[in-house]
Scaffold this motif. Sequence first.
Motif, PDB file in Angstrom:
ATOM      1  N   GLY A  54      70.058   5.931  27.489  1.00  0.00           N
ATOM      2  CA  GLY A  54      70.290   7.275  26.956  1.00  0.00           C
ATOM      3  C   GLY A  54      71.663   7.800  27.304  1.00  0.00           C
ATOM      4  O   GLY A  54      72.334   8.416  26.462  1.00  0.00           O
ATOM      5  N   LEU A  55      72.105   7.578  28.533  1.00  0.00           N
ATOM      6  CA  LEU A  55      73.448   8.025  28.931  1.00  0.00           C
ATOM      7  C   LEU A  55      74.534   7.307  28.142  1.00  0.00           C
ATOM      8  O   LEU A  55      75.523   7.919  27.723  1.00  0.00           O
ATOM      9  CB  LEU A  55      73.659   7.802  30.435  1.00  0.00           C
ATOM     10  CG  LEU A  55      72.977   8.804  31.350  1.00  0.00           C
ATOM     11  CD1 LEU A  55      73.107   8.359  32.805  1.00  0.00           C
ATOM     12  CD2 LEU A  55      73.564  10.190  31.160  1.00  0.00           C
ATOM     13  N   ILE A  56      74.350   6.020  27.921  1.00  0.00           N
ATOM     14  CA  ILE A  56      75.325   5.256  27.133  1.00  0.00           C
ATOM     15  C   ILE A  56      75.408   5.814  25.712  1.00  0.00           C
ATOM     16  O   ILE A  56      76.503   6.059  25.183  1.00  0.00           O
ATOM     17  CB  ILE A  56      74.974   3.752  27.131  1.00  0.00           C
ATOM     18  CG1 ILE A  56      75.168   3.170  28.529  1.00  0.00           C
ATOM     19  CG2 ILE A  56      75.803   2.995  26.095  1.00  0.00           C
ATOM     20  CD1 ILE A  56      74.575   1.791  28.699  1.00  0.00           C
ATOM     21  N   ILE A  57      74.260   6.028  25.088  1.00  0.00           N
ATOM     22  CA  ILE A  57      74.233   6.569  23.721  1.00  0.00           C
ATOM     23  C   ILE A  57      74.856   7.963  23.692  1.00  0.00           C
ATOM     24  O   ILE A  57      75.644   8.290  22.802  1.00  0.00           O
ATOM     25  CB  ILE A  57      72.794   6.596  23.180  1.00  0.00           C
ATOM     26  CG1 ILE A  57      72.271   5.177  22.979  1.00  0.00           C
ATOM     27  CG2 ILE A  57      72.714   7.381  21.871  1.00  0.00           C
ATOM     28  CD1 ILE A  57      70.785   5.101  22.680  1.00  0.00           C
ATOM     29  N   LEU A  58      74.500   8.784  24.666  1.00  0.00           N
ATOM     30  CA  LEU A  58      75.002  10.154  24.724  1.00  0.00           C
ATOM     31  C   LEU A  58      76.524  10.171  24.868  1.00  0.00           C
ATOM     32  O   LEU A  58      77.227  10.878  24.134  1.00  0.00           O
ATOM     33  CB  LEU A  58      74.342  10.887  25.898  1.00  0.00           C
ATOM     34  CG  LEU A  58      74.476  12.390  25.895  1.00  0.00           C
ATOM     35  CD1 LEU A  58      73.128  12.994  26.252  1.00  0.00           C
ATOM     36  CD2 LEU A  58      75.481  12.824  26.914  1.00  0.00           C
ATOM     37  N   PHE A  59      77.080   9.380  25.795  1.00  0.00           N
ATOM     38  CA  PHE A  59      78.532   9.371  25.997  1.00  0.00           C
ATOM     39  C   PHE A  59      79.270   8.767  24.801  1.00  0.00           C
ATOM     40  O   PHE A  59      80.354   9.230  24.446  1.00  0.00           O
ATOM     41  CB  PHE A  59      78.897   8.658  27.294  1.00  0.00           C
ATOM     42  CG  PHE A  59      78.571   9.471  28.508  1.00  0.00           C
ATOM     43  CD1 PHE A  59      78.975  10.798  28.619  1.00  0.00           C
ATOM     44  CD2 PHE A  59      77.841   8.926  29.543  1.00  0.00           C
ATOM     45  CE1 PHE A  59      78.659  11.558  29.736  1.00  0.00           C
ATOM     46  CE2 PHE A  59      77.521   9.672  30.669  1.00  0.00           C
ATOM     47  CZ  PHE A  59      77.934  10.998  30.761  1.00  0.00           C
ATOM     48  N   LYS A  60      78.675   7.753  24.161  1.00  0.00           N
ATOM     49  CA  LYS A  60      79.302   7.194  22.969  1.00  0.00           C
ATOM     50  C   LYS A  60      79.339   8.224  21.844  1.00  0.00           C
ATOM     51  O   LYS A  60      80.290   8.263  21.070  1.00  0.00           O
ATOM     52  CB  LYS A  60      78.567   5.936  22.518  1.00  0.00           C
ATOM     53  CG  LYS A  60      78.893   4.713  23.350  1.00  0.00           C
ATOM     54  CD  LYS A  60      78.156   3.497  22.858  1.00  0.00           C
ATOM     55  CE  LYS A  60      78.853   2.949  21.649  1.00  0.00           C
ATOM     56  NZ  LYS A  60      78.267   1.689  21.187  1.00  0.00           N
ATOM     57  N   SER A  61      78.314   9.062  21.762  1.00  0.00           N
ATOM     58  CA  SER A  61      78.288  10.075  20.702  1.00  0.00           C
ATOM     59  C   SER A  61      79.364  11.131  20.913  1.00  0.00           C
ATOM     60  O   SER A  61      79.859  11.720  19.956  1.00  0.00           O
ATOM     61  CB  SER A  61      76.917  10.737  20.627  1.00  0.00           C
ATOM     62  OG  SER A  61      76.752  11.680  21.668  1.00  0.00           O
ATOM     63  N   LEU A  62      79.751  11.377  22.154  1.00  0.00           N
ATOM     64  CA  LEU A  62      80.791  12.362  22.437  1.00  0.00           C
ATOM     65  C   LEU A  62      82.174  11.858  22.037  1.00  0.00           C
ATOM     66  O   LEU A  62      83.072  12.655  21.776  1.00  0.00           O
ATOM     67  CB  LEU A  62      80.779  12.744  23.917  1.00  0.00           C
ATOM     68  CG  LEU A  62      79.527  13.482  24.399  1.00  0.00           C
ATOM     69  CD1 LEU A  62      79.579  13.681  25.905  1.00  0.00           C
ATOM     70  CD2 LEU A  62      79.362  14.812  23.675  1.00  0.00           C
ATOM     71  N   ARG A  63      82.329  10.528  21.980  1.00  0.00           N
ATOM     72  CA  ARG A  63      83.623   9.943  21.643  1.00  0.00           C
ATOM     73  C   ARG A  63      83.745   9.559  20.180  1.00  0.00           C
ATOM     74  O   ARG A  63      84.797   9.157  19.734  1.00  0.00           O
ATOM     75  CB  ARG A  63      83.881   8.709  22.497  1.00  0.00           C
ATOM     76  CG  ARG A  63      84.040   9.036  23.954  1.00  0.00           C
ATOM     77  CD  ARG A  63      84.460   7.853  24.737  1.00  0.00           C
ATOM     78  NE  ARG A  63      83.811   6.629  24.217  1.00  0.00           N
ATOM     79  CZ  ARG A  63      83.883   5.462  24.785  1.00  0.00           C
ATOM     80  NH1 ARG A  63      84.568   5.325  25.880  1.00  0.00           N
ATOM     81  NH2 ARG A  63      83.281   4.413  24.273  1.00  0.00           N
ATOM     82  N   SER A  64      82.684   9.643  19.418  1.00  0.00           N
ATOM     83  CA  SER A  64      82.734   9.218  18.020  1.00  0.00           C
ATOM     84  C   SER A  64      82.330  10.365  17.103  1.00  0.00           C
ATOM     85  O   SER A  64      81.869  11.411  17.543  1.00  0.00           O
ATOM     86  CB  SER A  64      81.800   8.029  17.796  1.00  0.00           C
ATOM     87  OG  SER A  64      80.469   8.431  17.918  1.00  0.00           O
ATOM     88  N   HIS A  65      82.499  10.121  15.829  1.00  0.00           N
ATOM     89  CA  HIS A  65      82.080  11.092  14.816  1.00  0.00           C
ATOM     90  C   HIS A  65      80.809  10.566  14.166  1.00  0.00           C
ATOM     91  O   HIS A  65      80.848   9.973  13.091  1.00  0.00           O
ATOM     92  CB  HIS A  65      83.175  11.304  13.779  1.00  0.00           C
ATOM     93  CG  HIS A  65      84.407  11.888  14.372  1.00  0.00           C
ATOM     94  ND1 HIS A  65      84.478  13.202  14.753  1.00  0.00           N
ATOM     95  CD2 HIS A  65      85.609  11.344  14.670  1.00  0.00           C
ATOM     96  CE1 HIS A  65      85.666  13.450  15.261  1.00  0.00           C
ATOM     97  NE2 HIS A  65      86.378  12.332  15.225  1.00  0.00           N
ATOM     98  N   ALA A  66      79.707  10.745  14.845  1.00  0.00           N
ATOM     99  CA  ALA A  66      78.427  10.238  14.352  1.00  0.00           C
ATOM    100  C   ALA A  66      77.889  11.155  13.259  1.00  0.00           C
ATOM    101  O   ALA A  66      78.303  12.309  13.124  1.00  0.00           O
ATOM    102  CB  ALA A  66      77.422  10.155  15.497  1.00  0.00           C
TER     103      ALA A  66
END
Length: 147
Positions: A54-66
């Motif tokens: 969950g943390l990995i997904i959450l941090f990746k979402s902050l860096r991308s334009h999902a």
Amino acid sequence: MGALRSRDFWSGAAFVAIGAWFLWRGQDYRFGSAAAMGPGYFPVLIALVLAMVGLIILFKSLRSHAAAIERPVLRPLVFVLAAIVVFALSIERFGLVPATIAAIVVASPASREFRWSETIALAVGMAAFAALVFIYALSQNMPLARF
């Protein structure tokens, strides 16, 4: 601000929250070790893995334009939830086969491509499959059908 509206952000946050909840609930159980696992060993490890993913997904979402979360479609939600309720209320009274058929018939209009002939065939096939698996193969103590 766009990341806070993305699916990835909220799914990651949900994973972290569920993992944290299970970690909190699992602290009452003895953990043990890899050689002598206690009752809390496996649930705590799974909760940790879930929270980390969950943390990995959450941090990746902050860096991308999902992709942003779309407005929910209520039709499938209503019909599938109704099918679950129908199954739960009918399995003890009518048995596995009628409850399975009823649940599939109730859930089928969730799809806009719903056809009665396909629904009936699927319902009969799934009821037969459920009977073979749960009653005959797994020897579950439940009635096949009651009328």
